[in-house]
Write an enzyme that holds these catalytic residues in place. Sequence first.
Site, short mmCIF file in Angstrom:
data_model
loop_
_atom_site.label_atom_id
_atom_site.label_comp_id
_atom_site.label_asym_id
_atom_site.label_seq_id
_atom_site.Cartn_x
_atom_site.Cartn_y
_atom_site.Cartn_z
N ASP A 1 0.84 -1.34 -0.01
CA ASP A 1 -0.08 0.07 -0.07
C ASP A 1 0.87 1.26 -0.15
O ASP A 1 1.45 1.46 0.88
CB ASP A 1 -0.90 0.11 1.14
N ASP B 1 -2.17 5.58 -5.19
CA ASP B 1 -2.49 4.50 -3.96
C ASP B 1 -2.67 3.15 -4.57
O ASP B 1 -3.73 3.00 -4.95
CB ASP B 1 -3.59 5.30 -3.47
#
Length: 500
Positions: free
Chosen positions: A78, A276
């Site tokens: 992430d 992201d």
Amino acid sequence: MQLASTVALVALATSVVAEGFLHFDVEKRAPSTPYPRLRKRATDPIDAQIAQNTKNYQEYLINITVGTPGQQLGVTLDTGSSDLWIPSATFCNSNQCDFGSFDPSKSSTYETVDAGGFNITYAAPGDSDAGDWASDSVTLGGSQAIKNQTFGLSDAGYDVHGVMGIGFDQHETTAPNGERTYPTVVDNMVQNGLINRKAYSLYLNSYNQSYGSIVFGGVDTTKYTGDLVALPLQPGPNDEGTIEFFVTLSKVTFTDAKGASTVLTPDDYAQSVLLDSGTSYTALTNDVIDKLASGMGAVSIDDNYDMAVPCGFANTNATISYTFGGSDGPTVVVPMSETIGTSQENECVFGFGPAIGGISILGDTFLRSAYVVFDIDNAVVAIAQAAENKQATSSIVAIPTGTEIPGVSSTATASGTQLDSSAAEATPTLATASYSGHHTTSILAATPTFDLGAAISGSASSGGYGGQSGSSSNAAVPAMTGLPHAALLGAGLVVGALAL
Ligand SMILES: *[C@@H]1O[C@H](CO)[C@@H](O)[C@H](O)[C@H]1NC(C)=O
Ligand SMILES: *[C@@H]1O[C@H](CO)[C@@H](O)[C@H](O)[C@H]1NC(C)=O
Ligand SMILES: *[C@@H]1O[C@H](CO)[C@@H](O)[C@H](O)[C@H]1NC(C)=O
Ligand SMILES: *[C@@H]1O[C@H](CO)[C@@H](O)[C@H](O)[C@H]1NC(C)=O
Ligand SMILES: *[C@@H]1O[C@H](CO)[C@@H](O)[C@H](O)[C@H]1NC(C)=O
């Protein structure tokens, strides 16, 4: 003082680094089972909301081992958060975890650092994980161990596998014992001499491939086409400085199956967008989403503005292009096939939605088509068009200390802004799905205005979930069989930090 010790460690690092980079596979997976905790709590009114986000989206995982001897776990990679956390065996014994769990009693090097001090909250409603702050040895894919990595050990929460946040330490949710920050995994790779700079390159690869890759401390010159162009990071929301991977998005263009273009952004668009990997879709301002959705005939299938399109649309030759850092900046072209995902319920979900809490996010439905170098030390990313389906690893170049990024020769500097609060609260204008048949088993799409080519006239599916073929006499309004269900809402955005 912190700076001085970092410099000393970097100097030490350069003498120990063998290759100076670490290459790992990244696996695209859908969670193998629905989240049992949510099912268990389904009568709780809050959980109606959570359950709506029990999407079985694709995400990208990396294998790590924790402890001595090492226990293997798969964790979501992430770029939108900065904390490493893993689920405990106690939690997983009563709740099904899908990619391993950690039993601290079986590790000789485990230490609890701050009992009960860990709690991270992600953007999806109800998505928190909590437990102890801990420390142990962490290894990625057979590399040299990081001996003393701080992480969260979750024994309560929402997610059935952990997350490895690889953002800035200043973006961590909290730190043990009231400290502001602790060293992230990337910080520790530098401190342990595994890489020279806090920088890495991410290649998710096409939707139809199971593996992409990440190179910590290096750039793989075979995995992109054209040039890498640097983009200085833009400030995040709430005056937080450049501590998240926000870059300036200057233009978004839809190109139809015949090659005709429609610009979806207003003139002088300059939106800060977050790169992201932990969010599976792309969240853009309403002006862009409204035009894209109506052009595609996408319909909203729930209260979260999740959208669906007929499965056959994944065959279109249409593309969507993103230009960064000013009108002369780099452009990444995304085939529409990379943005239409089949969920576990066999819905064909269109991987776009409105900004989340005012934050525009380029998630996996963008990142699969890009090669991105994330340079934390210099608050820069470099971006290029991804080359498709490249496996070789022989052309990796180490990123040295300093500011130079191998392969980068120019910078696009236009600055971007965040949405103001009224724009952040506005809702998109989306057609809502209508249903035919019993028990809402068919979702009817709207009529696209974009020319999607043969995808729509020849092979729009009836009952074609999961497949991209079939025939229909009613091509303009193809039926989509399956239950409406939210999908593709990512975990990458830490709500706690937004509230700062
Ligand atoms: C992680 O480990 C599992 C089980 O050994 C394996 O199937 C998978 O391919 C590995 N994934 C990566 C990204 O290496
Ligand atoms: C973690 O924090 C969230 C948000 O404040 C809260 O709702 C949740 O109950 C907390 N979890 C635990 C186990 O304390
Ligand atoms: C382990 O890491 C923590 C956090 O960085 C640090 O405070 C502690 O001194 C380290 N312990 C050892 C034994 O290196
Ligand atoms: C996978 O997707 C890429 C990009 O959309 C495409 O070029 C390639 O032909 C596809 N490969 C297969 C095996 O479908
Ligand atoms: C996409 O383009 C290829 C090559 O021009 C063509 O053969 C194919 O039919 C097109 N697909 C659609 C869905 O229009």
